[in-house]
Write a protein that holds these residues in place. Structure first.
Motif, PDB file in Angstrom:
ATOM      1  N   PRO A  97     -44.213  -3.967  40.061  1.00  0.00           N
ATOM      2  CA  PRO A  97     -45.660  -3.786  40.222  1.00  0.00           C
ATOM      3  C   PRO A  97     -46.107  -4.308  41.581  1.00  0.00           C
ATOM      4  O   PRO A  97     -45.661  -5.370  42.027  1.00  0.00           O
ATOM      5  N   ALA A  98     -46.963  -3.546  42.259  1.00  0.00           N
ATOM      6  CA  ALA A  98     -47.432  -3.971  43.582  1.00  0.00           C
ATOM      7  C   ALA A  98     -48.662  -3.176  43.974  1.00  0.00           C
ATOM      8  O   ALA A  98     -48.748  -1.973  43.723  1.00  0.00           O
ATOM      9  N   SER A  99     -49.607  -3.867  44.602  1.00  0.00           N
ATOM     10  CA  SER A  99     -50.782  -3.234  45.183  1.00  0.00           C
ATOM     11  C   SER A  99     -50.512  -2.964  46.654  1.00  0.00           C
ATOM     12  O   SER A  99     -49.981  -3.818  47.376  1.00  0.00           O
ATOM     13  N   ALA A 100     -50.893  -1.784  47.130  1.00  0.00           N
ATOM     14  CA  ALA A 100     -50.602  -1.394  48.513  1.00  0.00           C
ATOM     15  C   ALA A 100     -51.258  -2.312  49.531  1.00  0.00           C
ATOM     16  O   ALA A 100     -50.737  -2.486  50.641  1.00  0.00           O
ATOM     17  N   GLY A 101     -52.394  -2.905  49.175  1.00  0.00           N
ATOM     18  CA  GLY A 101     -53.100  -3.760  50.107  1.00  0.00           C
ATOM     19  C   GLY A 101     -52.696  -5.216  50.059  1.00  0.00           C
ATOM     20  O   GLY A 101     -53.190  -6.034  50.851  1.00  0.00           O
ATOM     21  N   ALA A 102     -51.785  -5.569  49.157  1.00  0.00           N
ATOM     22  CA  ALA A 102     -51.310  -6.954  49.040  1.00  0.00           C
ATOM     23  C   ALA A 102     -49.895  -6.913  48.466  1.00  0.00           C
ATOM     24  O   ALA A 102     -49.658  -7.300  47.321  1.00  0.00           O
ATOM     25  N   LEU A 103     -48.962  -6.456  49.273  1.00  0.00           N
ATOM     26  CA  LEU A 103     -47.589  -6.279  48.799  1.00  0.00           C
ATOM     27  C   LEU A 103     -46.951  -7.625  48.487  1.00  0.00           C
ATOM     28  O   LEU A 103     -46.965  -8.523  49.338  1.00  0.00           O
ATOM     29  N   PRO A 104     -46.367  -7.798  47.308  1.00  0.00           N
ATOM     30  CA  PRO A 104     -45.838  -9.101  46.887  1.00  0.00           C
ATOM     31  C   PRO A 104     -44.396  -9.329  47.368  1.00  0.00           C
ATOM     32  O   PRO A 104     -43.510  -9.684  46.583  1.00  0.00           O
ATOM     33  N   PHE A 105     -44.190  -9.128  48.663  1.00  0.00           N
ATOM     34  CA  PHE A 105     -42.864  -9.265  49.247  1.00  0.00           C
ATOM     35  C   PHE A 105     -42.952 -10.096  50.522  1.00  0.00           C
ATOM     36  O   PHE A 105     -43.972 -10.066  51.221  1.00  0.00           O
ATOM     37  N   PRO A 106     -41.884 -10.833  50.871  1.00  0.00           N
ATOM     38  CA  PRO A 106     -41.908 -11.670  52.067  1.00  0.00           C
ATOM     39  C   PRO A 106     -41.980 -10.851  53.353  1.00  0.00           C
ATOM     40  O   PRO A 106     -41.667  -9.653  53.372  1.00  0.00           O
ATOM     41  N   ASP A 107     -42.381 -11.525  54.432  1.00  0.00           N
ATOM     42  CA  ASP A 107     -42.358 -10.905  55.751  1.00  0.00           C
ATOM     43  C   ASP A 107     -40.943 -10.431  56.084  1.00  0.00           C
ATOM     44  O   ASP A 107     -39.943 -11.036  55.651  1.00  0.00           O
ATOM     45  N   ASP A 108     -40.852  -9.370  56.867  1.00  0.00           N
ATOM     46  CA  ASP A 108     -39.570  -8.905  57.420  1.00  0.00           C
ATOM     47  C   ASP A 108     -38.518  -8.644  56.331  1.00  0.00           C
ATOM     48  O   ASP A 108     -37.360  -9.023  56.466  1.00  0.00           O
ATOM     49  N   SER A 109     -38.921  -7.988  55.255  1.00  0.00           N
ATOM     50  CA  SER A 109     -38.036  -7.780  54.101  1.00  0.00           C
ATOM     51  C   SER A 109     -37.307  -6.439  54.108  1.00  0.00           C
ATOM     52  O   SER A 109     -36.221  -6.328  53.529  1.00  0.00           O
ATOM     53  N   PHE A 110     -37.894  -5.413  54.724  1.00  0.00           N
ATOM     54  CA  PHE A 110     -37.402  -4.052  54.509  1.00  0.00           C
ATOM     55  C   PHE A 110     -37.080  -3.335  55.821  1.00  0.00           C
ATOM     56  O   PHE A 110     -37.766  -3.487  56.817  1.00  0.00           O
ATOM     57  N   ASP A 111     -36.032  -2.515  55.752  1.00  0.00           N
ATOM     58  CA  ASP A 111     -35.691  -1.622  56.858  1.00  0.00           C
ATOM     59  C   ASP A 111     -36.531  -0.348  56.821  1.00  0.00           C
ATOM     60  O   ASP A 111     -36.714   0.313  57.843  1.00  0.00           O
ATOM     61  N   LEU A 112     -37.024  -0.015  55.629  1.00  0.00           N
ATOM     62  CA  LEU A 112     -37.824   1.193  55.441  1.00  0.00           C
ATOM     63  C   LEU A 112     -38.909   0.933  54.415  1.00  0.00           C
ATOM     64  O   LEU A 112     -38.644   0.374  53.348  1.00  0.00           O
ATOM     65  N   VAL A 113     -40.133   1.346  54.748  1.00  0.00           N
ATOM     66  CA  VAL A 113     -41.224   1.421  53.780  1.00  0.00           C
ATOM     67  C   VAL A 113     -41.706   2.867  53.793  1.00  0.00           C
ATOM     68  O   VAL A 113     -41.992   3.429  54.859  1.00  0.00           O
ATOM     69  N   CYS A 114     -41.776   3.482  52.624  1.00  0.00           N
ATOM     70  CA  CYS A 114     -42.254   4.856  52.542  1.00  0.00           C
ATOM     71  C   CYS A 114     -43.419   4.957  51.562  1.00  0.00           C
ATOM     72  O   CYS A 114     -43.596   4.114  50.681  1.00  0.00           O
ATOM     73  N   CYS A 115     -44.198   6.002  51.747  1.00  0.00           N
ATOM     74  CA  CYS A 115     -45.365   6.235  50.885  1.00  0.00           C
ATOM     75  C   CYS A 115     -45.698   7.718  50.978  1.00  0.00           C
ATOM     76  O   CYS A 115     -45.973   8.233  52.068  1.00  0.00           O
ATOM     77  N   ARG A 116     -45.680   8.406  49.843  1.00  0.00           N
ATOM     78  CA  ARG A 116     -45.887   9.861  49.846  1.00  0.00           C
ATOM     79  C   ARG A 116     -46.964  10.262  48.846  1.00  0.00           C
ATOM     80  O   ARG A 116     -46.906   9.898  47.674  1.00  0.00           O
ATOM     81  N   LEU A 117     -47.969  10.980  49.358  1.00  0.00           N
ATOM     82  CA  LEU A 117     -49.031  11.565  48.535  1.00  0.00           C
ATOM     83  C   LEU A 117     -49.761  10.519  47.702  1.00  0.00           C
ATOM     84  O   LEU A 117     -50.049  10.736  46.523  1.00  0.00           O
ATOM     85  N   ALA A 118     -50.063   9.389  48.325  1.00  0.00           N
ATOM     86  CA  ALA A 118     -50.724   8.311  47.589  1.00  0.00           C
ATOM     87  C   ALA A 118     -51.766   7.569  48.408  1.00  0.00           C
ATOM     88  O   ALA A 118     -52.718   7.025  47.848  1.00  0.00           O
ATOM     89  N   ALA A 119     -51.611   7.513  49.731  1.00  0.00           N
ATOM     90  CA  ALA A 119     -52.454   6.624  50.537  1.00  0.00           C
ATOM     91  C   ALA A 119     -53.932   6.974  50.452  1.00  0.00           C
ATOM     92  O   ALA A 119     -54.792   6.094  50.633  1.00  0.00           O
ATOM     93  N   HIS A 120     -54.251   8.224  50.169  1.00  0.00           N
ATOM     94  CA  HIS A 120     -55.668   8.601  50.066  1.00  0.00           C
ATOM     95  C   HIS A 120     -56.359   7.933  48.868  1.00  0.00           C
ATOM     96  O   HIS A 120     -57.579   8.029  48.732  1.00  0.00           O
TER      97      HIS A 120
END
Length: 270
Positions: A97-120
Motif C-alpha cells: 500500500p502506498a500513496s503517490a504523494g507520500a511514498l513509504p520508501f527510503p531515499d535512493d531506493s529504486f533504479d526505476l519508478v513507473c506509473c501508467r494511466l494513473a497520475a491524472h
C-alpha cells in the motif's frame, strides 16, 4: 483535500478492480509494451510501480528487473495485482500500500519508478514528482504514461484561449465520468514539471488511444444520466474538445473516441 480525493479514488476503484484487471486498455494497450522498450530495464534493477491498479505495468516490467513492488492505495487493486503476479509466476513482483504523494520508501531506493494511466488521479502532480525523485537512485529512471489534455500541436488552428478552454473542458469531461479524476495537463506541463524537479528527459512520445464509449462508462458504473451528458458533450460540446477527441460511430453504430497518451522517460542526475 488529499485524503478526501484518496477516499473518492478508493470508493470508485475498489468496486471496479476486477473490471480493470480484464480491461483491454489497461492490460494490452500499445503504450504498455512501448514504455518497456523506451526504458530499457536491466536485470539488476529494483523497481516500483506507483498506482499499479490491477498490476499490468508491474507485471510487464517484472521479467526484465530483479524485483518490482506494485503499489496502490486501493486494497482491492492490490489483491488483483497479487493474483496477476501469481498467475504469471512472477515471484519477484510484490505488492504494497502506498500513496503517490507520500511514498513509504527510503531515499535512493529504486533504479526505476513507473506509473501508467494513473497520475491524472493524484491530488498533486508536484508532490508525486518530488517523491519520485526522492526514492530514485542517482541515474535511476522514471517512466510515465498518462492521458494528456489538448495542446497547440494537436489543435494547430486553435487560439491560446481556445486551447485553455479545451483543457478545462477535457478535464471536466473526464471528471464527469469519474469523480476521482484530478487533472490531466497538456504534455508541456509534464515536461516542465520533470525538468524543474531535476529529471532529464531521455524519451518522449505520444500515442493515440481509441476507446469504445460503452465499456469506458461501464467501468466507472456511470448512471444513465451521466452517460447521456457525456454523449451530449461528444456530439455538441466544446468544438475544440470534439476536434481533439474525434468522436465517431463504427460500422455497427457504436460510439468511439480518441484519447492521447503521453510516454515519458526521465533520468535522475545529481
Amino acid at each position: 483535500m488529499t485524503e478526501e480525493l484518496n477516499a473518492v479514488i478508493r470508493s470508485k476503484f475498489g468496486p471496479a478492480a476486477a473490471d480493470y484487471a480484464s480491461s483491454e486498455v489497461h492490460a494490452k494497450g500499445e503504450s504498455l509494451a512501448r514504455i518497456v522498450e523506451l526504458v530499457a530495464p536491466q536485470k539488476t534493477w529494483v523497481a516500483l510501480d506507483v498506482a499499479t491498479g490491477a498490476g499490468h505495468t508491474a507485471a510487464v516490467f517484472a521479467p526484465h528487473v530483479a524485483s518490482i513492488i506494485a503499489s496502490d492505495i486501493t486494497d482491492e487493486m492490490l489483491k488483483e495485482a497479487a493474483k496477476l503476479a501469481a498467475s504469471r509466476g512472477l515471484a519477484n513482483m510484490s505488492t504494497a500500500p502506498a500513496s503517490a504523494g507520500a511514498l513509504p520508501f527510503p531515499d535512493d531506493s529504486f533504479d526505476l519508478v513507473c506509473c501508467r494511466l494513473a497520475a491524472h488521479h493524484f491530488p498533486s502532480l508536484e508532490n508525486f514528482v518530488t517523491e519520485v525523485r526522492r526514492v530514485l537512485k542517482n541515474g535511476g529512471r522514471f517512466a510515465l504514461v498518462d492521458n494528456v489534455a489538448p495542446d497547440q500541436e494537436r489543435l494547430p488552428s486553435a487560439t491560446g484561449d481556445d486551447i485553455d478552454d479545451a483543457i478545462s473542458a477535457y478535464n471536466a469531461f473526464e471528471k464527469l465520468r469519474d469523480p476521482s479524476h484530478g487533472f490531466a495537463p497538456p504534455p508541456e506541463y509534464w515536461l516542465d514539471l520533470l525538468r524543474n524537479a531535476g529529471l532529464a528527459i531521455v524519451a518522449e512520445e505520444q500515442i493515440e488511444k481509441e476507446l469504445a464509449f460503452d465499456p469506458w462508462v461501464a467501468r466507472m458504473r456511470c448512471t444513465p444520466e451521466v452517460v447521456a451528458e457525456l454523449k451530449d458533450i461528444l456530439s455538441g460540446g466544446n468544438a475544440a474538445l470534439r476536434s481533439f477527441l474525434k468522436p465517431r460511430l463504427d460500422a455497427q453504430g457504436a460510439l468511439h473516441f480518441t484519447l492521447q497518451e503521453l510516454l515519458l522517460v526521465a533520468e535522475k542526475r545529481d
